[in-house]
Design a protein around this motif. Structure first.
Motif, PDB file in Angstrom:
ATOM      1  N   ILE A  61      -8.451   7.416   8.172  1.00 25.24           N
ATOM      2  CA  ILE A  61      -7.687   8.480   8.730  1.00 25.24           C
ATOM      3  C   ILE A  61      -7.518   9.333   7.584  1.00 25.24           C
ATOM      4  N   ALA A  62      -7.596  10.706   7.833  1.00 24.91           N
ATOM      5  CA  ALA A  62      -7.286  11.677   6.765  1.00 24.91           C
ATOM      6  C   ALA A  62      -5.985  11.857   6.260  1.00 24.91           C
ATOM      7  N   ARG A  63      -5.742  11.720   4.890  1.00 22.17           N
ATOM      8  CA  ARG A  63      -4.492  11.563   4.292  1.00 22.17           C
ATOM      9  C   ARG A  63      -3.508  12.650   4.813  1.00 22.17           C
ATOM     10  N   VAL A  64      -3.917  13.793   5.160  1.00 27.06           N
ATOM     11  CA  VAL A  64      -2.741  14.688   5.590  1.00 27.06           C
ATOM     12  C   VAL A  64      -2.675  14.435   7.045  1.00 27.06           C
ATOM     13  N   THR A  65      -3.451  13.902   8.000  1.00 23.19           N
ATOM     14  CA  THR A  65      -3.107  13.206   9.292  1.00 23.19           C
ATOM     15  C   THR A  65      -2.208  12.030   9.086  1.00 23.19           C
ATOM     16  N   LEU A  66      -2.593  11.240   8.274  1.00 24.24           N
ATOM     17  CA  LEU A  66      -1.496  10.051   8.205  1.00 24.24           C
ATOM     18  C   LEU A  66      -0.284  10.356   7.701  1.00 24.24           C
ATOM     19  N   ARG A  67      -0.018  11.205   6.598  1.00 22.90           N
ATOM     20  CA  ARG A  67       1.250  11.885   6.292  1.00 22.90           C
ATOM     21  C   ARG A  67       2.059  12.599   7.573  1.00 22.90           C
ATOM     22  N   ARG A  68       1.241  13.285   8.516  1.00 25.00           N
ATOM     23  CA  ARG A  68       1.957  13.839   9.665  1.00 25.00           C
ATOM     24  C   ARG A  68       2.496  12.891  10.570  1.00 25.00           C
ATOM     25  N   ARG A  69       1.494  11.898  10.779  1.00 21.37           N
ATOM     26  CA  ARG A  69       1.801  10.638  11.620  1.00 21.37           C
ATOM     27  C   ARG A  69       3.150   9.827  11.167  1.00 21.37           C
ATOM     28  N   LEU A  70       3.157   9.876   9.880  1.00 20.91           N
ATOM     29  CA  LEU A  70       4.296   8.883   9.267  1.00 20.91           C
ATOM     30  C   LEU A  70       5.595   9.915   9.378  1.00 20.91           C
ATOM     31  N   LYS A  71       5.440  11.100   9.765  1.00 21.87           N
ATOM     32  CA  LYS A  71       6.629  11.906   9.718  1.00 21.87           C
ATOM     33  C   LYS A  71       7.086  11.882  11.133  1.00 21.87           C
ATOM     34  N   GLY A  72       6.491  11.237  12.150  1.00 22.36           N
ATOM     35  CA  GLY A  72       6.929  11.133  13.459  1.00 22.36           C
ATOM     36  C   GLY A  72       6.062  11.997  14.348  1.00 22.36           C
ATOM     37  N   ASN A  73       4.765  12.412  13.993  1.00 23.39           N
ATOM     38  CA  ASN A  73       4.220  13.848  14.812  1.00 23.39           C
ATOM     39  C   ASN A  73       3.038  13.228  15.413  1.00 23.39           C
ATOM     40  N   GLY A  74       3.352  12.553  16.645  1.00 22.82           N
ATOM     41  CA  GLY A  74       2.194  12.037  17.673  1.00 22.82           C
ATOM     42  C   GLY A  74       1.172  11.304  17.208  1.00 22.82           C
ATOM     43  N   TRP A  75       1.301   9.835  17.381  1.00 20.97           N
ATOM     44  CA  TRP A  75       0.207   9.071  16.878  1.00 20.97           C
ATOM     45  C   TRP A  75      -0.831   9.090  18.091  1.00 20.97           C
ATOM     46  N   LYS A  76      -1.944   8.799  17.816  1.00 18.26           N
ATOM     47  CA  LYS A  76      -3.267   8.703  18.909  1.00 18.26           C
ATOM     48  C   LYS A  76      -3.591   7.128  18.844  1.00 18.26           C
ATOM     49  N   ILE A  77      -3.777   6.690  19.888  1.00 20.84           N
ATOM     50  CA  ILE A  77      -4.050   5.163  19.835  1.00 20.84           C
ATOM     51  C   ILE A  77      -4.920   4.952  18.987  1.00 20.84           C
ATOM     52  N   GLU A  78      -6.260   5.623  18.887  1.00 19.12           N
ATOM     53  CA  GLU A  78      -7.339   5.455  17.983  1.00 19.12           C
ATOM     54  C   GLU A  78      -6.789   5.315  16.627  1.00 19.12           C
ATOM     55  N   LEU A 111       0.909  -1.175   0.064  1.00 13.79           N
ATOM     56  CA  LEU A 111      -0.115   0.125   0.094  1.00 13.79           C
ATOM     57  C   LEU A 111       0.672   1.261   0.051  1.00 13.79           C
ATOM     58  N   ASN A 112       0.314   2.232  -0.759  1.00 18.82           N
ATOM     59  CA  ASN A 112       1.071   3.606  -0.496  1.00 18.82           C
ATOM     60  C   ASN A 112       0.092   4.441   0.495  1.00 18.82           C
ATOM     61  N   LYS A 113       0.756   5.686   1.077  1.00 19.73           N
ATOM     62  CA  LYS A 113       0.185   6.381   2.099  1.00 19.73           C
ATOM     63  C   LYS A 113      -1.523   6.652   1.707  1.00 19.73           C
ATOM     64  N   ASP A 114      -1.774   7.053   0.572  1.00 22.07           N
ATOM     65  CA  ASP A 114      -3.156   7.349  -0.051  1.00 22.07           C
ATOM     66  C   ASP A 114      -3.987   6.181   0.352  1.00 22.07           C
ATOM     67  N   GLN A 115      -3.710   5.130  -0.080  1.00 22.02           N
ATOM     68  CA  GLN A 115      -4.240   3.673   0.141  1.00 22.02           C
ATOM     69  C   GLN A 115      -4.450   3.345   1.673  1.00 22.02           C
ATOM     70  N   LEU A 116      -3.482   3.528   2.166  1.00 27.29           N
ATOM     71  CA  LEU A 116      -3.638   3.012   3.898  1.00 27.29           C
ATOM     72  C   LEU A 116      -4.568   4.336   4.462  1.00 27.29           C
ATOM     73  N   ALA A 117      -4.394   5.348   4.072  1.00 23.09           N
ATOM     74  CA  ALA A 117      -5.339   6.417   4.656  1.00 23.09           C
ATOM     75  C   ALA A 117      -7.106   6.063   4.405  1.00 23.09           C
ATOM     76  N   ASP A 118      -6.940   5.641   3.036  1.00 22.59           N
ATOM     77  CA  ASP A 118      -8.481   5.406   2.670  1.00 22.59           C
ATOM     78  C   ASP A 118      -8.991   4.065   3.339  1.00 22.59           C
ATOM     79  N   ALA A 119      -8.167   3.105   3.483  1.00 18.85           N
ATOM     80  CA  ALA A 119      -8.455   1.780   3.993  1.00 18.85           C
ATOM     81  C   ALA A 119      -8.518   2.035   5.522  1.00 18.85           C
ATOM     82  N   SER A 120      -7.985   2.848   6.395  1.00 23.49           N
ATOM     83  CA  SER A 120      -8.209   3.064   7.575  1.00 23.49           C
ATOM     84  C   SER A 120      -9.050   4.140   8.055  1.00 23.49           C
TER      85      SER A 120
END
Length: 70
Positions: free
Chosen positions: A29-46, A18-27
């Motif tokens: 989670i908003a694409r912009v949020t997933l991209r931020r998290r994948l840069k190491g910016n504060g994951w939420k347990i949810e 999967l790429n980032k957009d596909q994972l965002a869609d499957a999960s």
């Protein structure tokens, strides 16, 4: 810790083909949020729960302390 989680999620995402957009869609989670998290910016347990479900994984797979405790 957030950077390690991001690396583990990225590795699982790539292993799933999967790429980032596909994972965002499957999960759901908003694409912009997933991209931020994948840069190491504060994951939420949810968010980790949604990503784990989308990847057929467990949250503990992405959080080393949880895996060690299991």
């Amino acid at each position: 810790m957030d950077e390690l989680v991001a690396k583990l999620v990225t590795s699982a995402m790539e292993s799933a083909g999967l790429n980032k957009d596909q994972l965002a869609d499957a999960s759901g989670i908003a694409r912009v949020t997933l991209r931020r998290r994948l840069k190491g910016n504060g994951w939420k347990i949810e968010e980790l729960e949604k990503v784990a479900a989308a990847l057929g994984a467990e949250v503990a797979d992405f959080v080393p302390r949880l895996k060690a405790a299991a």
